[in-house]
Scaffold this active site. Structure first.
Site, mmCIF file in Angstrom:
data_model
loop_
_atom_site.group_PDB
_atom_site.id
_atom_site.type_symbol
_atom_site.label_atom_id
_atom_site.label_comp_id
_atom_site.label_asym_id
_atom_site.label_seq_id
_atom_site.Cartn_x
_atom_site.Cartn_y
_atom_site.Cartn_z
ATOM 1 N N LYS A 212 0.189 1.955 5.529
ATOM 2 C CA LYS A 212 -0.154 2.092 4.118
ATOM 3 C C LYS A 212 0.860 1.843 3.087
ATOM 4 O O LYS A 212 0.680 1.492 2.110
ATOM 5 C CB LYS A 212 -1.011 3.516 4.172
ATOM 6 C CG LYS A 212 -1.682 3.618 2.929
ATOM 7 C CD LYS A 212 -0.838 4.471 1.557
ATOM 8 C CE LYS A 212 -1.321 4.498 0.583
ATOM 9 N NZ LYS A 212 -0.474 4.965 -0.682
ATOM 10 N N ASP A 231 -5.881 4.415 2.036
ATOM 11 C CA ASP A 231 -5.504 6.037 2.001
ATOM 12 C C ASP A 231 -6.849 6.691 2.226
ATOM 13 O O ASP A 231 -7.569 6.068 2.448
ATOM 14 C CB ASP A 231 -4.807 6.156 0.736
ATOM 15 C CG ASP A 231 -5.550 6.106 -0.614
ATOM 16 O OD1 ASP A 231 -6.741 5.363 -0.453
ATOM 17 O OD2 ASP A 231 -5.265 6.375 -1.441
#
Length: 279
Positions: A212, A231
């Site tokens: 991420k 996320d």
DNA sequence: AGCCAGGTTTGTA
DNA sequence: TACAAACATGGC
């Protein structure tokens, strides 16, 4: 030095939405809008009468033109989003069409998004600001002081205790080790030459950087718009608004980036802002 | 008191 | 390869 003021059409450039959509952390309510600090530069920016206003030193005009990505045609991106027939994307794009993806410094972006992991935006901003206050070089913006983002060498002088006292918690060692690596020769700005795939692999090899954060840094620091960071908010979008069944965030990221290609990063910002809401 | 926030690493099967 | 637990901190 001269102060200049530029006004831009506000249909595809809204200061508030651009700053508050979670891509950047060093901005502060000020006057009619915000003070924004990028690397070692500062600008006063605000929305007024349907226009986006940027005030800065004359010598920084080009920097902020590039920073706010003002050469790009966002109407084309928003229109593509609307024609995707992808659930709430069209509405999210309409709502967030004033968002521009900033051209941020790779090194600052990398440090910032390592801080961001499993953390919330107000805390991220606070931590980064404490680092800048303690270690950044002092600069002047027409009589007002501000601190530049610290160099890696300055960061590398500090021990883990320092970073913990700044509120970094278990991320302290991630930040410290990266600072030491850069201070001893690693040049992350050179990563810009790499392809998206090579860049991500290189970022993933850094301690404390996972999928991420690598996607965020690739998108916000290296303009790799085929990145789609997933996320907790985008996972929510995926489940609640796209009816997705995948559990693995990496798989979810692949699903979106394969579907949206070069527009992935822009769409992701529209969806993030839509889901999380404004400040 | 427990969950959540722009997650990653480490350990286990 | 896939999944769970541990990891600091502060707001709610």
């Amino acid at each position: 030095m001269k102060r200049i003021k530029r006004r831009y059409d506000g249909e595809y450039f809204v200061i508030k939405d651009t700053l508050c959509c979670g891509q950047v952390f060093r901005f502060f309510p000020y006057g009619k809008g915000y003070k924004i600090i990028a690397s070692d530069k500062c600008a006063y920016v605000y929305d007024e009468d349907g226009k986006a206003n940027v005030e800065c030193r004359e010598e920084d005009e080009e920097f902020f033109f590039e920073y706010f990505d003002l050469a790009r045609d966002y109407s084309a991106i928003v229109n593509s989003a609307k024609s995707e027939n992808a659930g709430i994307l069209a509405a999210a794009a309409q709502e967030g069409k004033g968002i521009r993806i900033l051209n941020q410094d790779p090194e600052e972006t990398l440090f910032s998004f390592i801080v961001s992991q499993n953390n919330n935006i107000p805390r991220i901003k606070g931590i980064i600001e404490r680092l800048c206050l303690a270690l950044g070089e002092e600069r002047d913006f027409f009589g007002e002081k501000y601190m530049a983002f610290p160099t890696a060498s300055r960061l590398a002088e500090k021990d883990e205790e320092f970073f913990k006292s700044a509120g970094l918690g278990y991320r302290a060692e991630y930040v410290r080790r990266l600072a030491v690596e850069i201070a001893s020769g690693l040049d992350v700005r050179q990563f810009g030459k790499l392809s998206t795939r090579e860049l991500k692999n290189r970022l993933l090899s850094i301690y404390g950087v996972g999928r991420k954060v690598a996607d965020c840094v690739a998108l916000f620091g290296y303009r790799k718009s085929d990145s789609f960071p997933v996320d907790t908010w985008l996972e929510k979008v995926y489940r609640e608004d796209f009816g997705g069944e995948l559990k693995n965030r990496e798989k979810i990221a692949e699903y979106f980036s394969e579907r949206f290609g070069e527009n992935s990063g822009y769409y992701q910002q529209y969806l993030f802002y839509h889901k999380r809401g404004k400040e």
